[in-house]
Enzyme design. Structure first.
Site, PDB file in Angstrom:
ATOM      1  N   ASN A   9       0.881  -1.258   0.095  1.00 34.36           N
ATOM      2  CA  ASN A   9      -0.172   0.111  -0.015  1.00 34.36           C
ATOM      3  C   ASN A   9       0.740   1.196   0.017  1.00 34.36           C
ATOM      4  OD1 ASN A   9      -1.683   2.037   0.367  1.00 34.36           O
ATOM      5  ND2 ASN A   9      -2.048   1.544   2.635  1.00 34.36           N
ATOM      6  N   LYS A  11       0.078   4.210  -0.340  1.00 33.14           N
ATOM      7  CA  LYS A  11      -0.868   5.558   0.298  1.00 33.14           C
ATOM      8  C   LYS A  11      -0.436   6.543  -0.535  1.00 33.14           C
ATOM      9  CE  LYS A  11       0.389   3.344   4.829  1.00 33.14           C
ATOM     10  NZ  LYS A  11       0.163   3.456   6.092  1.00 33.14           N
ATOM     11  N   HIS A  94      -9.247   0.745   4.733  1.00 36.06           N
ATOM     12  CA  HIS A  94      -8.194   1.049   5.555  1.00 36.06           C
ATOM     13  C   HIS A  94      -8.271   1.977   6.723  1.00 36.06           C
ATOM     14  CE1 HIS A  94      -3.862   2.376   6.278  1.00 36.06           C
ATOM     15  NE2 HIS A  94      -3.505   1.192   5.829  1.00 36.06           N
ATOM     16  N   GLU A  96      -6.575   4.419   7.662  1.00 37.76           N
ATOM     17  CA  GLU A  96      -6.541   5.860   7.407  1.00 37.76           C
ATOM     18  C   GLU A  96      -7.684   6.334   6.901  1.00 37.76           C
ATOM     19  OE1 GLU A  96      -2.607   5.296   5.435  1.00 37.76           O
ATOM     20  OE2 GLU A  96      -1.877   4.833   7.379  1.00 37.76           O
ATOM     21  N   GLU A 166      -5.062  -5.390  10.622  1.00 38.70           N
ATOM     22  CA  GLU A 166      -4.133  -4.193  10.572  1.00 38.70           C
ATOM     23  C   GLU A 166      -4.548  -3.437  12.219  1.00 38.70           C
ATOM     24  OE1 GLU A 166      -2.326  -3.041   6.920  1.00 38.70           O
ATOM     25  OE2 GLU A 166      -3.959  -1.825   7.053  1.00 38.70           O
ATOM     26  N   GLY A 172       2.287   1.938  10.669  1.00 37.53           N
ATOM     27  CA  GLY A 172       3.536   3.216  10.462  1.00 37.53           C
ATOM     28  C   GLY A 172       4.055   3.594  11.855  1.00 37.53           C
ATOM     29  N   SER A 212       3.660  -2.476  10.194  1.00 43.37           N
ATOM     30  CA  SER A 212       5.180  -2.251  10.427  1.00 43.37           C
ATOM     31  C   SER A 212       5.823  -3.703   9.986  1.00 43.37           C
ATOM     32  CB  SER A 212       5.580  -1.796  11.537  1.00 43.37           C
ATOM     33  OG  SER A 212       5.061  -0.531  12.018  1.00 43.37           O
TER      34      SER A 212
HETATM   35  C1  PEP Z   1      -0.533   0.005   6.036  1.00 45.56           C
HETATM   36  O1  PEP Z   1      -0.508   1.102   5.769  1.00 45.56           O
HETATM   37  O2  PEP Z   1      -1.531  -0.917   5.694  1.00 45.56           O
HETATM   38  C2  PEP Z   1       0.490  -0.609   6.769  1.00 45.56           C
HETATM   39  C3  PEP Z   1       0.377  -1.743   7.436  1.00 45.56           C
HETATM   40  O3  PEP Z   1       1.496   0.292   6.971  1.00 45.56           O
HETATM   41  P1  PEP Z   1       3.121   0.181   7.752  1.00 45.56           P
HETATM   42  O4  PEP Z   1       3.440  -1.371   7.173  1.00 45.56           O
HETATM   43  O5  PEP Z   1       3.849   1.101   7.343  1.00 45.56           O
HETATM   44  O6  PEP Z   1       2.679  -0.188   9.227  1.00 45.56           O
END
Ligand code: PEP
Length: 249
Positions: A9, A11, A94, A96, A166, A172, A212
């Site tokens: 992703n 973003k 997601h 966000e 998630e 992040g 992460s």
């Molecule tokens: C995400 O945005 O779905 C995500 C898992 O980000 P990150 O791997 O940076 O934590």
């Protein structure tokens, strides 16, 4: 059928030249696992990204879409528009989108219906916040996110859905759920599906972990029996790291 999938992703990162450059880099990497590979560049680059990956096994997917077919929704993009540029899979829900764009379970249910009506595959994301986890409410939250957005569907619809757990506190932040925390939640998700739809739907469901994931922790997380792959943010922007994760299977 359950699959191993690693989806990146991107973003709101990478303009068109940067998208093309990163794809060129990705195409140079060697894949040693049999995972399905997906990347989700920003919407304005989807058409070029689709063309640039045409002769590879990288699938270009979208980060979001609107539920309506067309109409007065300034700034939005429909499923048929995505399909017209070659996109067949969309990320929905997601954290966000939920946090910054007020996407509720009810709205997501409409998006899910629209994507399915257009024969698209969905990566459906959900996960608890840190306060929920600290209070021990993670299963309650995750269970209700899944039920509210997906449990109006017929069992057959789940063939077109991939789930992505998630935990918001791990996205992040550099903080990853431990492999045990991921496994426990994925097992709970499968059990939740089993209770409503039976063994077949639960067993066949591909459930990704996101939060992460890095080359250093991917192998251990993907090694858990109910973790079928990952949704990757930050590490998906570096071709070598992304392929190290893909090859962690
Ligand atoms: C995400 O945005 O779905 C995500 C898992 O980000 P990150 O791997 O940076 O934590």
């Amino acid at each position: 059928m359950r699959k191993n999938i690693v989806a990146g992703n991107w973003k709101m990162n990478n303009d068109l030249p940067a998208t093309e450059a990163l794809i060129l880099d990705l195409l140079k990497q060697e894949q040693t696992s049999n995972a399905e590979v997906m990347i989700a560049p920003t919407t304005v680059s989807l058409f070029q990204a689709f063309n640039a990956t045409k002769n590879s096994n990288i699938e270009v997917i979208a980060q979001n879409m609107h539920y309506a077919e067309s109409g007065a929704y300034t700034g939005e993009i429909s499923a048929s528009m995505l399909k017209s540029v070659g996109v067949k899979t969309v990320i929905l829900g997601h954290s966000e989108r939920r946090a910054y764009f007020n996407e509720t379970d009810e709205l997501l249910a409409k998006k899910v219906d629209a994507a399915l009506k257009n024969n698209m595959r969905i990566i459906f994301c959900f996960g608890e916040e840190l306060t929920d986890r600290k209070a021990g409410n993670q299963e309650k939250i995750v269970g209700s996110q899944i039920k509210n957005a997906l449990f109006h569907l017929e069992a057959a619809a789940f063939k077109h859905i991939v789930l992505a757990y998630e935990p918001v506190w791990a996205i992040g932040t550099g903080e990853t759920a431990s492999p045990k925390q991921a496994q426990d939640m994925h097992q709970f998700i499968r059990q939740t599906l089993n209770t409503k739809y039976g063994n077949q739907v639960a067993d066949d469901m591909t459930i990704l972990y996101g939060g992460s994931v890095k080359p250093a922790n991917a192998k251990e997380i993907f090694g858990k029996p109910d973790v079928d792959g990952g949704l990757i943010g930050g590490a998906a922007l570096k071709s070598q790291d992304f392929y190290a994760i893909i090859n962690a299977f």
